[in-house]
Motif scaffolding. Structure first.
Motif, mmCIF file in Angstrom:
data_model
loop_
_atom_site.group_PDB
_atom_site.id
_atom_site.type_symbol
_atom_site.label_atom_id
_atom_site.label_comp_id
_atom_site.label_asym_id
_atom_site.label_seq_id
_atom_site.Cartn_x
_atom_site.Cartn_y
_atom_site.Cartn_z
ATOM 1 N N TYR A 1 0.270 1.644 5.366
ATOM 2 C CA TYR A 1 1.452 1.206 4.616
ATOM 3 C C TYR A 1 1.180 1.300 3.116
ATOM 4 C CZ TYR A 1 5.246 -1.593 2.764
ATOM 5 O OH TYR A 1 6.331 -2.017 2.040
ATOM 6 N N ASP A 2 0.040 0.759 2.673
ATOM 7 C CA ASP A 2 -0.285 0.798 1.247
ATOM 8 C C ASP A 2 -0.390 2.231 0.731
ATOM 9 O OD1 ASP A 2 -0.318 -1.957 1.198
ATOM 10 O OD2 ASP A 2 -2.451 -2.145 0.724
ATOM 11 N N LEU A 3 -1.024 3.106 1.516
ATOM 12 C CA LEU A 3 -1.139 4.501 1.084
ATOM 13 C C LEU A 3 0.233 5.157 0.958
ATOM 14 C CD1 LEU A 3 -4.231 5.715 3.129
ATOM 15 C CD2 LEU A 3 -4.086 5.445 0.649
ATOM 16 N N GLN A 4 1.094 4.915 1.936
ATOM 17 C CA GLN A 4 2.403 5.568 1.947
ATOM 18 C C GLN A 4 3.370 4.965 0.939
ATOM 19 O OE1 GLN A 4 4.455 5.377 5.712
ATOM 20 N NE2 GLN A 4 5.781 7.087 5.181
ATOM 21 N N HIS A 5 3.406 3.646 0.817
ATOM 22 C CA HIS A 5 4.427 2.989 0.000
ATOM 23 C C HIS A 5 3.948 2.551 -1.389
ATOM 24 C CE1 HIS A 5 6.104 2.923 3.985
ATOM 25 N NE2 HIS A 5 7.253 2.464 3.538
ATOM 26 N N LYS A 6 2.653 2.348 -1.545
ATOM 27 C CA LYS A 6 2.138 1.844 -2.824
ATOM 28 C C LYS A 6 1.158 2.806 -3.496
ATOM 29 C CE LYS A 6 2.530 -2.971 -1.336
ATOM 30 N NZ LYS A 6 1.812 -4.231 -1.156
ATOM 31 N N ASP A 7 0.841 3.914 -2.820
ATOM 32 C CA ASP A 7 -0.119 4.892 -3.326
ATOM 33 C C ASP A 7 -1.413 4.198 -3.753
ATOM 34 O OD1 ASP A 7 -0.785 7.568 -3.731
ATOM 35 O OD2 ASP A 7 -0.274 7.474 -5.869
ATOM 36 N N SER A 8 -1.872 3.309 -2.861
ATOM 37 C CA SER A 8 -3.070 2.528 -3.153
ATOM 38 C C SER A 8 -3.710 2.070 -1.848
ATOM 39 C CB SER A 8 -2.717 1.309 -4.013
ATOM 40 O OG SER A 8 -1.929 0.394 -3.262
ATOM 41 N N TYR A 9 -4.860 1.436 -1.987
ATOM 42 C CA TYR A 9 -5.540 0.811 -0.862
ATOM 43 C C TYR A 9 -6.021 -0.558 -1.340
ATOM 44 C CZ TYR A 9 -9.069 -0.395 2.560
ATOM 45 O OH TYR A 9 -9.793 -1.068 3.513
ATOM 46 N N PHE A 10 -5.470 -1.615 -0.778
ATOM 47 C CA PHE A 10 -5.815 -2.989 -1.179
ATOM 48 C C PHE A 10 -5.831 -3.128 -2.699
ATOM 49 C CE2 PHE A 10 -7.035 -3.300 3.209
ATOM 50 C CZ PHE A 10 -6.886 -4.647 3.541
ATOM 51 N N GLY A 11 -4.844 -2.551 -3.366
ATOM 52 C CA GLY A 11 -4.713 -2.667 -4.813
ATOM 53 C C GLY A 11 -5.474 -1.622 -5.617
ATOM 54 N N ILE A 12 -6.248 -0.786 -4.968
ATOM 55 C CA ILE A 12 -6.978 0.275 -5.673
ATOM 56 C C ILE A 12 -6.072 1.503 -5.737
ATOM 57 C CG2 ILE A 12 -8.994 1.789 -5.673
ATOM 58 C CD1 ILE A 12 -10.374 -0.363 -3.883
ATOM 59 N N PRO A 13 -5.693 1.947 -6.944
ATOM 60 C CA PRO A 13 -4.800 3.101 -7.048
ATOM 61 C C PRO A 13 -5.408 4.363 -6.450
ATOM 62 C CG PRO A 13 -5.062 1.999 -9.181
ATOM 63 C CD PRO A 13 -6.070 1.399 -8.238
ATOM 64 N N ALA A 14 -4.597 5.122 -5.744
ATOM 65 C CA ALA A 14 -5.063 6.359 -5.110
ATOM 66 C C ALA A 14 -5.623 7.348 -6.134
ATOM 67 C CB ALA A 14 -3.945 6.996 -4.297
ATOM 68 N N ALA A 15 -5.184 7.246 -7.391
ATOM 69 C CA ALA A 15 -5.700 8.140 -8.432
ATOM 70 C C ALA A 15 -7.209 7.966 -8.622
ATOM 71 C CB ALA A 15 -4.976 7.877 -9.751
#
Length: 160
Positions: free
Chosen positions: A19-33
């Motif tokens: 969910y975080d990867l798809q909707h927030k582009d993150s993992y437990f608050g860590i940005p996917a960038a």
């Protein structure tokens, strides 16, 4: 701060991660960038990737054992940020001793002066298995065509 750790169920960990990867582009608050993106075709990536203990590691970097490496979500976070080598917390049979924390003596030299293990053996096993499954799933979801490139290193403690 409590010295109690509360593991997440595998289903919750996977659902939240996806969910975080798809909707927030993150993992437990860590940005996917900030995620490490292996590129096996680049010379730079090939120069850091290693074979450790007969296993492919995307990088020779990793995290040292501690309470944080008992929790699946922390192991996944370390891997996402480029850890190719994960040193898991020592597993030991005396897994329910009450020790005051912190349990590292740092007056002169640092040394571990206890037999601590925050989780029991069965909980540790579940967390390591959840992390392994999660890393392989996220490796696929994120398109890491060469696989996850991670080595788990576990020591067994004291009386094993």
């Amino acid at each position: 701060m409590s010295d109690k750790l509360y593991p997440l169920s595998l289903s919750f960990l996977i659902r939240k991660s996806l969910y975080d990867l798809q909707h927030k582009d993150s993992y437990f608050g860590i940005p996917a960038a900030l995620f490490f993106k292996p590129d096996p075709l680049s010379q730079a990536h090939r120069s850091v990737a290693r074979t450790l203990f007969g296993q492919h590691a995307q990088t020779p970097l990793g995290v040292a054992a501690g309470p944080h490496t008992q929790m699946a979500q922390n192991i996944l976070a370390a891997w996402l940020l480029g850890a190719g080598y994960i040193e898991l917390k020592t597993v030991q049979t005396l897994d329910n001793i009450n020790i005051s924390k912190p349990c590292i003596n740092m007056r002169d030299e640092g040394y571990n002066c206890e037999w601590s293990q925050e989780l029991g053996i069965k909980e540790s096993y579940s967390e390591y298995l959840h992390a392994w499954v999660g890393i392989h799933l996220l490796s696929h979801v994120l398109g890491h065509n060469e696989g996850p490139g991670v080595v788990f290193n576990m020591s067994v403690g004291y009386n094993l």
